[in-house]
Design an enzyme around this catalytic site. Sequence first.
Site, PDB file in Angstrom:
ATOM      1  N   GLY A 177      -1.934  -4.373   1.101  1.00  0.00           N
ATOM      2  CA  GLY A 177      -2.048  -5.593   1.890  1.00  0.00           C
ATOM      3  C   GLY A 177      -1.047  -6.670   1.546  1.00  0.00           C
TER       4      GLY A 177
ATOM      5  CG  ASP B 196      -3.759   4.483   8.357  1.00  0.00           C
ATOM      6  OD1 ASP B 196      -2.845   5.322   8.396  1.00  0.00           O
ATOM      7  OD2 ASP B 196      -3.994   3.787   7.339  1.00  0.00           O
TER       8      ASP B 196
ATOM      9  CG  ASN C 123       1.036  -5.320   4.583  1.00  0.00           C
ATOM     10  OD1 ASN C 123       0.411  -4.661   5.407  1.00  0.00           O
ATOM     11  ND2 ASN C 123       1.127  -4.974   3.311  1.00  0.00           N
TER      12      ASN C 123
ATOM     13  CG  HIS D  57      -1.479   3.537   4.716  1.00  0.00           C
ATOM     14  ND1 HIS D  57      -2.320   2.909   5.617  1.00  0.00           N
ATOM     15  CD2 HIS D  57      -0.981   2.567   3.910  1.00  0.00           C
ATOM     16  CE1 HIS D  57      -2.331   1.607   5.358  1.00  0.00           C
ATOM     17  NE2 HIS D  57      -1.531   1.375   4.334  1.00  0.00           N
TER      18      HIS D  57
ATOM     19  CB  SER E 201      -0.937   0.009   1.210  1.00  0.00           C
ATOM     20  OG  SER E 201      -0.207  -0.131   2.423  1.00  0.00           O
TER      21      SER E 201
END
Length: 200
Positions: A60, A169, A88, A172, A23
Amino acid sequence: MTLLVNAGPAGAETLRLLALGDSLTAGYGLAADQGFAPQLERALRAQGLDVRVINGGVSGDTSAGGLARLDWALADKPHAAIVELGANDGLRGLEPARMQDNLDAIVGRLKSRGVKVLLAGMLAPPNLGREYGDAFLAAYRQVATRHGVPLYPFFLDGVAGQAKLNQKDGLHPTAEGVTVIVERIAPSVARLLKDDGGKR
């Protein structure tokens, strides 16, 4: 995604740079022209490099996911690649040795196709402990050393932990955060492309 293409010298081939990642390279949560690939392309073109940055980011994705779709990513026949995977793996607490195996396979396959590689490292979440974090870091160093490719130690350098440069979040980057990432990594990418000379 619409990417800019500048006219180069007659007969010159536009360099194709693959950003293979998750991402963070896909541009999660950002407008299409504000993600890593388009911002990096503009920065490199501003330096006079005739380059098209291919957005090979999939939100992801783990290192295993990147390896599984590598042949698809190679369909664009890139001259060079930034490999940005592992965030991830860390978030899921996956075994660093497995991540190392996946990254080793990715870099090895890219090199076997004549693709020059810049490996971008990542830090493990601190809650996983020092031992895990050390093994996580070592995985990147060992892959870079084994294949003789440059290592950009931390893809989120200057952005991680900076609230104003990250989305809500906290994981990011915002468009401004991506700008900081690009400013810091662009010199390493430019060196990779100039060494490549547009040939395979």
